[in-house]
Each structure stands twice: as C-alpha cells, then as structure tokens.
Design a protein around this motif. Sequence first.
Motif, PDB file in Angstrom:
ATOM      1  N   ASP A 142      75.193  44.266   1.683  1.00 44.34           N
ATOM      2  CA  ASP A 142      73.861  43.851   2.092  1.00 44.34           C
ATOM      3  C   ASP A 142      72.883  44.963   1.716  1.00 44.34           C
ATOM      4  OD1 ASP A 142      71.839  42.368   3.703  1.00 44.34           O
ATOM      5  OD2 ASP A 142      71.978  44.150   4.964  1.00 44.34           O
ATOM      6  N   THR A 145      71.258  46.981   5.063  1.00 46.32           N
ATOM      7  CA  THR A 145      72.105  47.732   5.995  1.00 46.32           C
ATOM      8  C   THR A 145      73.262  48.459   5.320  1.00 46.32           C
ATOM      9  OG1 THR A 145      73.550  45.828   6.397  1.00 46.32           O
ATOM     10  CG2 THR A 145      71.576  46.031   7.783  1.00 46.32           C
ATOM     11  N   THR A 201      73.520  48.900  12.619  1.00 50.68           N
ATOM     12  CA  THR A 201      74.609  49.169  11.685  1.00 50.68           C
ATOM     13  C   THR A 201      75.334  50.463  12.040  1.00 50.68           C
ATOM     14  OG1 THR A 201      73.487  48.009   9.871  1.00 50.68           O
ATOM     15  CG2 THR A 201      75.168  49.616   9.270  1.00 50.68           C
ATOM     16  N   VAL A 214      83.027  44.705   9.796  1.00 49.25           N
ATOM     17  CA  VAL A 214      81.805  43.987  10.144  1.00 49.25           C
ATOM     18  C   VAL A 214      81.004  43.694   8.891  1.00 49.25           C
ATOM     19  CG1 VAL A 214      80.517  46.125  10.575  1.00 49.25           C
ATOM     20  CG2 VAL A 214      79.751  43.986  11.632  1.00 49.25           C
ATOM     21  N   ARG A 216      77.136  41.527   7.547  1.00 54.29           N
ATOM     22  CA  ARG A 216      75.907  40.845   7.959  1.00 54.29           C
ATOM     23  C   ARG A 216      75.923  39.425   7.405  1.00 54.29           C
ATOM     24  NH1 ARG A 216      69.675  42.335   6.212  1.00 54.29           N
ATOM     25  NH2 ARG A 216      68.629  40.923   7.711  1.00 54.29           N
ATOM     26  N   PHE A 222      75.687  39.129  12.767  1.00 54.86           N
ATOM     27  CA  PHE A 222      76.746  39.938  12.177  1.00 54.86           C
ATOM     28  C   PHE A 222      78.090  39.343  12.587  1.00 54.86           C
ATOM     29  CE2 PHE A 222      73.048  42.549  12.618  1.00 54.86           C
ATOM     30  CZ  PHE A 222      73.019  43.344  11.480  1.00 54.86           C
TER      31      PHE A 222
END
Length: 315
Positions: A142, A145, A201, A214, A216, A222
């Motif tokens: 992403d 982030t 983040t 994790v 996004r 998330f």
Amino acid sequence: MRILIAEDDFTSRAMLAAVLRKSGHEVLEAGNGAEAWEMLQQPQAPKLVIVDWMMPELDGLELVRLVRSLPTDHPPYLIMLTAKGEKADIITGLDAGANDYLGKPFDPGELRARVEVGSRMIEMQAALIASREALVHQATRDPLTGMFNRRAILDHLDKELAHARRHGELLAVGMCDIDHFKRINDTHGHQTGDEVLCSLTQIFKHSLRQHDTVGRMGGEEFLVVSTMQAGADCRLPFDRIRQLVADSRIATRSGDLAITLSIGVALAGSGATVDTLLEASDLALYRAKGAGRNRVVLAQDQEDTPISLPGEDAP
C-alpha cells in the motif's frame, strides 16, 4: 570479490591465486571437486568460481552440473579451466553450465580479463534482481502505509489457508476498522486522516506477533491473518491490538487524537475459503459496530456454533 579456485594441482592453484590476489580479490582454494562442492553450498559462497576440468573425487563437469542444480536466484559465475582445447570439449563444458572457459596453461592477462567479465555479469545480475524485488515490493504494498495491499494480503490468506489445511492448524482473520474515521477526515482533513492511518500501521507492527500478518484492505479497513495453536483463545491477539490502539494517542498536525478499533474475527476450518472468511469477519465487524464499537466480536458467537464452511458439517 571472493573467488573460489577448484584445482587439484598445487602449483597451478598457487599461480592462479597469486594473480587474483594481486588484482585485489579475496581467494578461497579447494583441492578437489568434493571440497569445492561443500564450500559452494554454504550461505556466503563465492559468486565467481574457477573450476578445473580434471579433478579427483568430483570432476569439473560434475561440479558444474551440481552447482547449476542448486535452487537459487544468485547462481555463481563459473569459469572452466581446462587443457582440453578441442571445440567439442569447450562446447561440452558450456553445455554443462559453465559461463566461460580458460585454457591451460593460462595467460595472466587473459585470466584477469575473463574474471573482469565475470565480475561485471555478477554485478548486472545483482542489479536486475534488486530491480525485480523493488517492483515486487511496489506491486504488493500500500503506497501510504507500506503494508501489504488488498491483493497481497488476500494472496497471503489463501496460502495460509492451504498451510492450515495441511497441518491442521487454527487460522483466524480479523477485519479491523477505525471507528468514526470519516469524522476525523471531515473535522481535521484528509492529511490528518493519512497520519492516523500511518500511525496505526506502527501500532500494528509493535503489537502483532511474528506469525501474524496485516494488510490494508482499503480506506480505514485492515485485515489481520493470525495462526494459532489448537485450543487457543482466538480473541486474545485481536483484543491486545484493540486495547493498545485505545490506549494510544496519535500525534498529528491537528494535535494528539484518540482512536479506537472495532474488529470482527472469523475462524477457518478445513473447508474455509477466502470469500467465506471475509464474509464472516465482515458480519462480525458490523456486529461490533452495532454493539457500541471499540470491541472484538467473534463470528462464531452469532449462533453459538462454528461457522458452517464449505466441506464442513455444522455440529
């Protein structure tokens, strides 16, 4: 550059090493093919190798073929050293996987020139690999982030599902949503909203376990993919994240802000799919929002029974 010389004749090996060291290279020496093969399987193996054709225990052709069978993105550059001057012999060596050849007795100038060609090829290969890795990173991250993007986290979830089926592990996914995020954007502006996302983040990075991942999903959502031991309380890692976020103050251009997360968690059985897990965690997230936000809701609690997933019988 670190260079390995695989040559059983001591005099020839010493002469090769002397020329290369004089040119500023670090030289390792192997007296036979088996010794060289052992050295080339080490993590920090030399990237350029000069291999004599005729050696005891393992000859040059066999060594070259073994090296080329190694699964690696960084194969060494191999120069075959041989007294065999026939074109057919040279072709045989190149077909086996050698990058270049050097005749015996060798000329020091030719040796330096061929090693220089090999060094340039190794540098070009390293640059190409670095460019490829940068493109892969860009395609899976992403841009705001730096987390996995939607496609990457869903690909990861698919792989983890397959792994969980094979090994009988417990897999949980948590759909996390920042509460009242639109209010932050409307009140403080989208740049402040972006700062909140980036700060979140960092909280994820410090609160997740090593085997949690994790990504996004988009906007303020998330997805956390978590593997657990059978019988573990699947709420704990997600509630730890929720609590840490609730206890944090997010520094932004608009001042310190407090945020909370709502999290919907779904557990995967042996027949779960990415779609069923996303649907179940989404529904649990909606329930968490409706119950007052800043909480973790488990999808299976909706009917006090596990989710009925494809290929599974509900108890």
